[in-house]
Scaffold this motif. Structure first.
Motif, PDB file in Angstrom:
ATOM      1  N   HIS A 254       0.846  -1.187   0.000  1.00 39.64           N
ATOM      2  CA  HIS A 254       0.000   0.000   0.000  1.00 39.64           C
ATOM      3  C   HIS A 254       0.881   1.237   0.000  1.00 39.64           C
ATOM      4  O   HIS A 254       1.853   1.324   0.747  1.00 39.64           O
ATOM      5  CB  HIS A 254      -0.920   0.003   1.224  1.00 39.64           C
ATOM      6  N   THR A 259      -3.921   5.223  -3.468  1.00 41.26           N
ATOM      7  CA  THR A 259      -5.035   6.021  -2.958  1.00 41.26           C
ATOM      8  C   THR A 259      -5.321   7.202  -3.870  1.00 41.26           C
ATOM      9  O   THR A 259      -6.481   7.530  -4.144  1.00 41.26           O
ATOM     10  CB  THR A 259      -4.716   6.506  -1.536  1.00 41.26           C
ATOM     11  N   HIS A 350      -0.475   9.777   4.575  1.00 40.58           N
ATOM     12  CA  HIS A 350       0.694   8.987   4.192  1.00 40.58           C
ATOM     13  C   HIS A 350       2.009   9.648   4.581  1.00 40.58           C
ATOM     14  O   HIS A 350       3.058   8.999   4.495  1.00 40.58           O
ATOM     15  CB  HIS A 350       0.661   8.725   2.686  1.00 40.58           C
ATOM     16  N   GLU A 395      -9.394   4.977   1.798  1.00 40.48           N
ATOM     17  CA  GLU A 395      -8.116   4.570   2.378  1.00 40.48           C
ATOM     18  C   GLU A 395      -8.274   3.315   3.235  1.00 40.48           C
ATOM     19  O   GLU A 395      -7.482   2.372   3.128  1.00 40.48           O
ATOM     20  CB  GLU A 395      -7.551   5.722   3.212  1.00 40.48           C
ATOM     21  N   VAL A 396      -9.290   3.286   4.094  1.00 37.22           N
ATOM     22  CA  VAL A 396      -9.454   2.123   4.957  1.00 37.22           C
ATOM     23  C   VAL A 396      -9.908   0.908   4.145  1.00 37.22           C
ATOM     24  O   VAL A 396      -9.559  -0.235   4.487  1.00 37.22           O
ATOM     25  CB  VAL A 396     -10.445   2.440   6.096  1.00 37.22           C
ATOM     26  N   ARG A 399      -6.730  -0.554   2.609  1.00 38.47           N
ATOM     27  CA  ARG A 399      -5.910  -1.225   3.614  1.00 38.47           C
ATOM     28  C   ARG A 399      -6.564  -2.511   4.099  1.00 38.47           C
ATOM     29  O   ARG A 399      -5.865  -3.493   4.406  1.00 38.47           O
ATOM     30  CB  ARG A 399      -5.653  -0.285   4.789  1.00 38.47           C
ATOM     31  N   ARG A 403      -5.053  -6.482   3.914  1.00 34.85           N
ATOM     32  CA  ARG A 403      -4.987  -7.351   5.078  1.00 34.85           C
ATOM     33  C   ARG A 403      -5.949  -8.533   4.962  1.00 34.85           C
ATOM     34  O   ARG A 403      -6.364  -9.097   5.973  1.00 34.85           O
ATOM     35  CB  ARG A 403      -5.302  -6.550   6.347  1.00 34.85           C
ATOM     36  N   GLY A 409     -11.771  -3.226   9.207  1.00 32.79           N
ATOM     37  CA  GLY A 409     -11.648  -2.274   8.110  1.00 32.79           C
ATOM     38  C   GLY A 409     -12.886  -2.230   7.243  1.00 32.79           C
ATOM     39  O   GLY A 409     -13.322  -1.160   6.812  1.00 32.79           O
ATOM     40  N   TYR A 456     -11.186   5.753  11.878  1.00 30.53           N
ATOM     41  CA  TYR A 456      -9.987   5.473  11.083  1.00 30.53           C
ATOM     42  C   TYR A 456      -8.745   5.416  11.971  1.00 30.53           C
ATOM     43  O   TYR A 456      -7.921   4.500  11.844  1.00 30.53           O
ATOM     44  CB  TYR A 456      -9.825   6.541  10.009  1.00 30.53           C
ATOM     45  N   THR A 460      -6.711   1.826  12.239  1.00 32.17           N
ATOM     46  CA  THR A 460      -5.338   1.787  11.736  1.00 32.17           C
ATOM     47  C   THR A 460      -4.327   1.738  12.873  1.00 32.17           C
ATOM     48  O   THR A 460      -3.255   1.149  12.728  1.00 32.17           O
ATOM     49  CB  THR A 460      -5.059   3.005  10.847  1.00 32.17           C
ATOM     50  N   TRP A 463      -4.090  -1.845  13.785  1.00 28.51           N
ATOM     51  CA  TRP A 463      -3.281  -2.553  12.788  1.00 28.51           C
ATOM     52  C   TRP A 463      -1.798  -2.296  12.994  1.00 28.51           C
ATOM     53  O   TRP A 463      -0.974  -3.211  12.859  1.00 28.51           O
ATOM     54  CB  TRP A 463      -3.701  -2.115  11.385  1.00 28.51           C
ATOM     55  N   SER A 464      -1.442  -1.067  13.315  1.00 26.77           N
ATOM     56  CA  SER A 464      -0.030  -0.743  13.511  1.00 26.77           C
ATOM     57  C   SER A 464       0.540  -1.492  14.707  1.00 26.77           C
ATOM     58  O   SER A 464       1.676  -1.966  14.671  1.00 26.77           O
ATOM     59  CB  SER A 464       0.142   0.764  13.704  1.00 26.77           C
TER      60      SER A 464
END
Length: 519
Positions: A254, A259, A350, A395-396, A399, A403, A409, A456, A460, A463-464
């Protein structure tokens, strides 16, 4: 016989055994059947079909389409030389440093040759830039090298880089053609509805427009430069994200370019559903309002005869009885949602994992773009809220796909879609009620947008934390060892033990087997 340690034994994987999935079908599929290859192929075919359809539609209205316009820039002066060089820079992420110097040098040499020919033949650039042809030639040259001199994964990587560069180059031509189609096919615009709904936010376009007017030519042209070079800012952020492609020989899953392109592909569809020209045109004098101080004033016909009145940015319009209004067939219907806001939000997102300078630049570009979109009279405040929700939803969703269609998401993408649709429906069918109850409608709009932003950040962030490497355990401190001092006095020799017998001489059979093992 010698004993071979187990760790020195090489295991041989046989396709179709349990180690590869238990069946022959689990073995590696041919490259043309891999999901990512199929995805790239389908995407390429859809993009080509879309460009051909736009070309035919533009020719129906008597103007060249995106394919013709892009092809002309091989010889004619390009409309945006900076964009062509930025696109070429994006393509160089797949090249080594030596290849980059060769490509950039070739681009500059070609541009110098074009400049010399135009000067000698007294050829006018016809409003285009005197540079940029070299960047297009260099990009096409890399494509030729990839097809004729490279094979396998190396060819695929080079063609991906060239494809991204050409998509960014053609994106502007495609957008211009699409905006022309919106102006030709949507003679009625819905500006009065958004102007009424904007009362719930305090008419921010009128407020920021007066602030930009107060800054004069310096403030306007500074914001105009930032507004017009949004694509260049996106390329700079993408270059940082893709800086390891040349070494790793692959693109990350990504990145910003994905995007950016998806926003540009999906967003303009709503221009046909919700055609709006903006307060500068619907309630002002159009580009004539800024012509006295603008250094890059666009050449557009006067739109004042089509406007409701000369109200922007001095007097907010009344919010009673909005209705569709006719407008000319030249001004684009490109306000809902604000894609400049959407792209600026994508750059901001980003740039967050980057170094401090990149984060500051992403924040600055977002704030400056928001000020320009409102202060120039190109958008209403409600357009910007829709643009933020639109970007975060895309964006989500991207992503979540990376995944493996992550459930969290997907739920957030569905929620963002519902909020975006609710905003458009409220703007269209409840503008008078929103203007009548600004103390209720305004906070509701902001809370709805903030809920998507919060979702969001939460998803995210989770996820991080999942993908962050686990910290290595600290080694346990070794216990202190006592150091014994040597006893005083002479050291006595150790007592001699019984003599050990010498090893027996191996029999001849063992000697032969050892020789075979050694061989």
């Amino acid at each position: 016989m010698r004993h071979i340690p187990p760790q020195n034994v090489q295991r041989i994987r046989i396709p179709g055994t349990a180690e590869t999935g238990g069946t022959p079908e689990a073995a590696e599929a041919p490259i043309w059947r891999r999901p990512r290859t199929v995805l790239w192929t389908v995407g390429g075919v859809v993009t080509l079909g879309f460009l051909v359809a736009l070309e035919l539609a533009a020719r129906r209205y008597g103007t060249p389409g995106p394919i013709t316009l892009q092809t002309r820039e091989v010889i004619h002066a390009p409309k945006s030389g900076g964009l062509l060089y930025a696109s070429m820079a994006l393509m160089t992420v797949v090249l080594t440093w030596r290849q980059r110097f060769v490509v950039v040098g070739a681009a500059v040499a070609v541009d110098l040759a074009f400049l010399a020919v135009r000067w000698a033949a007294d050829i006018d650039t016809a409003g285009g830039h005197p540079f940029g042809n070299g960047a297009l030639w260099a990009t096409l040259g890399v494509a030729v090298v990839a097809v004729t001199r490279r094979t396998g994964p190396e060819r695929t990587l080079l063609l991906k880089g060239v494809g991204l560069a050409l998509l960014l180059m053609a994106g502007r031509k495609t957008g211009d053609t699409w905006l022309l189609i919106t102006s030709k096919t949507r003679p009625m615009v819905l500006d009065q509805y958004l102007a009424a709904a904007d009362h719930a936010l305090g008419n921010p376009s009128w407020l920021v427009g007066r602030v930009v007017e107060a800054t004069g030519a310096v403030g306007f042209n500074f914001l105009d430069f930032v507004y017009g070079n949004l694509a260049v800012a996106a390329v700079i952020a993408a270059l940082y994200q893709l800086r390891h492609v040349a070494a790793e020989r692959r693109f990350p899953r990504h990145h910003l370019v994905r995007t950016f392109l998806v926003i540009g592909l999906v967003g303009p569809a709503f221009y046909m559903i919700f055609p709006v020209v903006g307060p500068l045109f619907a309630y002002g004098t159009g580009t004539e309002h800024w012509s006295a101080i603008s250094l890059w004033a666009p050449d557009m016909p006067a739109t004042a005869p089509w406007a409701v009145g000369e109200l922007w940015p001095g007097t907010p319009p009344p919010a009673d009885a909005p209705r569709p209004m006719p407008f000319d067939e030249i001004t684009p219907r490109n306000c809902m949602p604000s894609l400049h806001t959407a792209w600026a939000v994508a750059i901001y997102i980003h740039s967050r994992p980057g170094p401090r300078l990149l984060r500051y630049a992403g924040t600055f570009w977002l704030i400056a773009t928001l000020c320009a979109t409102l202060g120039f009279g190109y958008h209403y405040g409600v357009d910007l809220l829709a643009g933020v929700v639109f970007t975060l939803t895309i964006e989500v969703a991207l992503r979540a796909y990376d995944r493996g269609w992550d459930r969290a998401g997907l739920r957030l993408a569905a929620y963002g879609t519902v909020v975006f649709a609710a905003l458009l429906l409220a703007y269209r069918w409840l503008p008078v009620e929103m203007a009548r109850l600004p103390w209720l409608a305004g906070p509701l709009l902001l809370v709805a947008t903030a809920s998507v932003v919060y979702g969001y950040v939460r998803v995210t962030g989770a996820w991080s934390r999942e993908t962050a490497p686990a910290p290595l355990p600290e080694p346990d401190p070794e216990p202190a060892r006592a150091v014994l001092s040597a006893p005083a006095g002479p050291v006595l020799p150790a007592p001699a033990g019984p003599a050990r017998p010498a090893p027996a001489d191996p029999v001849p059979g063992d000697r032969v087997q050892d020789a075979v093992d050694s061989a």
